[in-house]
Each structure stands twice: as structure tokens, then as C-alpha cells.
Design a protein around this motif. Structure first.
Motif, PDB file in Angstrom:
ATOM      1  N   ILE A   7      20.061   6.619 -19.368  1.00 57.08           N
ATOM      2  CA  ILE A   7      20.442   7.145 -18.049  1.00 57.08           C
ATOM      3  C   ILE A   7      21.885   7.649 -18.114  1.00 57.08           C
ATOM      4  O   ILE A   7      22.785   6.932 -18.554  1.00 57.08           O
ATOM      5  N   LYS A   8      22.096   8.897 -17.677  1.00 56.22           N
ATOM      6  CA  LYS A   8      23.440   9.466 -17.657  1.00 56.22           C
ATOM      7  C   LYS A   8      24.273   8.763 -16.581  1.00 56.22           C
ATOM      8  O   LYS A   8      23.834   8.590 -15.461  1.00 56.22           O
ATOM      9  N   ILE A   9      25.469   8.360 -16.964  1.00 53.15           N
ATOM     10  CA  ILE A   9      26.382   7.719 -16.022  1.00 53.15           C
ATOM     11  C   ILE A   9      27.016   8.808 -15.157  1.00 53.15           C
ATOM     12  O   ILE A   9      27.492   9.815 -15.672  1.00 53.15           O
ATOM     13  N   ASP A  10      26.995   8.598 -13.851  1.00 54.29           N
ATOM     14  CA  ASP A  10      27.682   9.510 -12.939  1.00 54.29           C
ATOM     15  C   ASP A  10      28.302   8.701 -11.810  1.00 54.29           C
ATOM     16  O   ASP A  10      28.129   7.482 -11.732  1.00 54.29           O
ATOM     17  N   ASP A  11      29.035   9.377 -10.950  1.00 59.11           N
ATOM     18  CA  ASP A  11      29.763   8.679  -9.886  1.00 59.11           C
ATOM     19  C   ASP A  11      28.855   7.879  -8.959  1.00 59.11           C
ATOM     20  O   ASP A  11      29.278   6.878  -8.384  1.00 59.11           O
ATOM     21  N   ALA A  12      27.600   8.302  -8.822  1.00 62.17           N
ATOM     22  CA  ALA A  12      26.679   7.612  -7.911  1.00 62.17           C
ATOM     23  C   ALA A  12      26.152   6.301  -8.478  1.00 62.17           C
ATOM     24  O   ALA A  12      25.795   5.403  -7.723  1.00 62.17           O
ATOM     25  N   ASN A  13      26.098   6.166  -9.807  1.00 63.89           N
ATOM     26  CA  ASN A  13      25.470   4.975 -10.380  1.00 63.89           C
ATOM     27  C   ASN A  13      26.401   4.118 -11.242  1.00 63.89           C
ATOM     28  O   ASN A  13      25.940   3.221 -11.936  1.00 63.89           O
ATOM     29  N   THR A  14      27.688   4.382 -11.201  1.00 59.45           N
ATOM     30  CA  THR A  14      28.594   3.627 -12.067  1.00 59.45           C
ATOM     31  C   THR A  14      29.481   2.666 -11.281  1.00 59.45           C
ATOM     32  O   THR A  14      29.792   2.895 -10.117  1.00 59.45           O
ATOM     33  N   ARG A  15      29.898   1.620 -11.975  1.00 55.82           N
ATOM     34  CA  ARG A  15      30.906   0.703 -11.440  1.00 55.82           C
ATOM     35  C   ARG A  15      32.309   1.199 -11.790  1.00 55.82           C
ATOM     36  O   ARG A  15      33.297   0.650 -11.336  1.00 55.82           O
ATOM     37  N   ASP A  16      32.374   2.223 -12.642  1.00 52.81           N
ATOM     38  CA  ASP A  16      33.654   2.741 -13.116  1.00 52.81           C
ATOM     39  C   ASP A  16      34.285   3.623 -12.050  1.00 52.81           C
ATOM     40  O   ASP A  16      34.097   4.836 -12.029  1.00 52.81           O
ATOM     41  N   LYS A  17      35.035   2.986 -11.189  1.00 52.35           N
ATOM     42  CA  LYS A  17      35.657   3.671 -10.061  1.00 52.35           C
ATOM     43  C   LYS A  17      37.121   3.248  -9.952  1.00 52.35           C
ATOM     44  O   LYS A  17      37.513   2.207 -10.476  1.00 52.35           O
ATOM     45  N   VAL A  18      37.891   4.073  -9.260  1.00 56.26           N
ATOM     46  CA  VAL A  18      39.259   3.671  -8.944  1.00 56.26           C
ATOM     47  C   VAL A  18      39.147   2.565  -7.909  1.00 56.26           C
ATOM     48  O   VAL A  18      38.607   2.755  -6.831  1.00 56.26           O
ATOM     49  N   LEU A  19      39.610   1.393  -8.284  1.00 54.00           N
ATOM     50  CA  LEU A  19      39.511   0.229  -7.413  1.00 54.00           C
ATOM     51  C   LEU A  19      40.700   0.104  -6.467  1.00 54.00           C
ATOM     52  O   LEU A  19      40.603  -0.546  -5.431  1.00 54.00           O
ATOM     53  N   TYR A  20      41.801   0.737  -6.870  1.00 53.24           N
ATOM     54  CA  TYR A  20      42.987   0.667  -6.025  1.00 53.24           C
ATOM     55  C   TYR A  20      43.937   1.783  -6.422  1.00 53.24           C
ATOM     56  O   TYR A  20      44.078   2.104  -7.593  1.00 53.24           O
ATOM     57  N   GLY A  21      44.588   2.360  -5.439  1.00 54.38           N
ATOM     58  CA  GLY A  21      45.625   3.346  -5.692  1.00 54.38           C
ATOM     59  C   GLY A  21      45.108   4.772  -5.745  1.00 54.38           C
ATOM     60  O   GLY A  21      43.974   5.061  -5.388  1.00 54.38           O
ATOM     61  N   SER A  22      45.986   5.643  -6.230  1.00 52.04           N
ATOM     62  CA  SER A  22      45.741   7.083  -6.229  1.00 52.04           C
ATOM     63  C   SER A  22      45.735   7.625  -7.656  1.00 52.04           C
ATOM     64  O   SER A  22      46.456   7.130  -8.521  1.00 52.04           O
ATOM     65  N   THR A  23      44.950   8.672  -7.869  1.00 53.79           N
ATOM     66  CA  THR A  23      44.880   9.294  -9.198  1.00 53.79           C
ATOM     67  C   THR A  23      45.609  10.630  -9.243  1.00 53.79           C
ATOM     68  O   THR A  23      45.636  11.268 -10.296  1.00 53.79           O
ATOM     69  N   ASP A  24      46.201  11.058  -8.144  1.00 51.71           N
ATOM     70  CA  ASP A  24      46.844  12.371  -8.109  1.00 51.71           C
ATOM     71  C   ASP A  24      48.349  12.278  -8.352  1.00 51.71           C
ATOM     72  O   ASP A  24      49.135  13.031  -7.803  1.00 51.71           O
ATOM     73  N   LYS A  25      48.733  11.346  -9.199  1.00 53.58           N
ATOM     74  CA  LYS A  25      50.144  11.190  -9.566  1.00 53.58           C
ATOM     75  C   LYS A  25      50.252  11.116 -11.082  1.00 53.58           C
ATOM     76  O   LYS A  25      49.269  10.832 -11.780  1.00 53.58           O
TER      77      LYS A  25
END
Length: 188
Positions: free
Chosen positions: A21-39
Motif C-alpha cells: 500500500i502506497k503511503i500518503d497523507d490520508a493513511n500515514t501516522r507520519d505527520k507534523v505533530l507540532y509546530g510549523s514547516t514553513d521556516k
């Protein structure tokens, strides 16, 4: 480089599929848990769990990205509402520290287990790391779709394997079940 770019490079380095199964944003636990990524990323600290001590150490080192393997807030889905509603003091202290240090925490679980490049294929990155820490990376004979890593070694016993693991991983003990004197040449 932006934190978002760092995360994307890491994800692209991994196989990105698990059990077919391809991992994508809908099925993964791999997420930003805190803070911002635009820095801008000022440094990276990797850990199994982003404890308060790890957050403090990241700040001390000048790092603003913590890549953690496990959840940030003590529960599988990193649910926060109940912690906020109950004014959980431990949660609030950790949150305050991350805000003060402008820390971003990204969970890196599914992608690393999906595999990192190894020889002509991919191997579970966590289990590869454990074999490497134990000095067994040359004993790897294969891995499979479940992430299992198979090793072949000179004949030894489970008790000797346990001692090697305890020394390599700086453990005080292990629980072993079965015949500790059995002769083994294959480990999974």
C-alpha cells in the motif's frame, strides 16, 4: 532549507509503500505533530520519543526540527483536546516549552518502516539501524515485505545473542523465553 523540504526529502528517500500500500497523507501516522514547516531548518534531532529532555537538548543544540518515531503526546493518535480541556499540567508544560523554543516535531514512523535503500532493494530502516548498532549489518541475508530482517551468523546460543544485544544497546537486562542453550545460526 525549509523544514517542509527536509521532510519531503526524507519521505522521498524511503520506499513509501508498506505491505503493498502506497503511503500518503490520508493513511500515514507520519505527520507534523507540532509546530510549523514553513521556516528554515536550523538543525535536526532524531529520537524515538520527543520527551521534554529531548526538546531541551534540541534547543541547546540550535535545532528546531525534532524527528520522532513515536507519538508526541502519549497516545496513538496524538489526541490533544482532552489534554487541553482537562488542563493537563504535563501537557501544558511541554507545549509551552515547544512554543518558547519554536520547535517543530515531525513523526517519522511509517516511511522508515517502509524501507530505506539497501543493496538492490529496501530494508526497514529501524531494524537495519538495530542490526548496525549490534554490528550485525554484514550478517543480513534478506528482509521481507513485513519489515522483518533475517540474519545468518556463526553458531551461537540465545544467551550469547542476548548478551551482545545488551552490550550494544546499553541495556541492563532482557527477557528471553525458550532454550537459552539452543544452537542458532539464523536470527530474525
Amino acid at each position: 532549507m525549509l523544514i517542509s523540504e527536509v521532510i519531503n526529502r526524507i519521505k522521498n528517500y524511503c520506499q513509501g509503500t508498506w505491505m503493498g500500500i502506497k503511503i500518503d497523507d490520508a493513511n500515514t501516522r507520519d505527520k507534523v505533530l507540532y509546530g510549523s514547516t514553513d521556516k528554515e531548518c536550523t538543525g535536526i534531532v532524531t529520537t524515538i520519543y520527543a520527551s521534554v529532555d529531548v526538546i531541551r537538548k534540541a534547543h541547546e543544540l540550535g535545532a528546531n526540527l525534532i524527528i520522532a518515531h513515536e507519538a508526541l503526546l502519549w497516545n496513538h493518535g496524538d489526541h490533544r483536546l482532552w489534554l487541553e480541556e482537562s488542563q493537563n499540567q504535563t501537557y501544558l508544560a511541554k507545549k509551552k516549552l515547544m512554543d518558547e523554543y519554536d520547535i517543530t516535531v515531525w513523526r517519522f514512523h511509517d516511511y522508515i518502516h517502509s524501507g530505506i535503500p539497501y543493496k538492490d532493494g529496501y530494508i526497514d530502516g529501524i531494524f537495519y539501524g538495530l542490526t548496525k548498532e549490534t554490528g550485525w549489518q554484514d550478517a543480513i541475508i534478506s528482509s521481507d515485505i513485513s519489515g522483518a530482517v533475517y540474519l545468518e551468523c556463526e553458531e551461537t546460543t540465545p544467551i550469547e545473542v542476548g548478551k551482545k544485544i545488551m552490550k550494544a544497546w546499553n541495556l541492563n537486562g532482557l527477557k528471553c523465553i525458550g532454550n537459552m542453550n539452543a544452537k542458532v545460526t539464523k536470527i530474525m
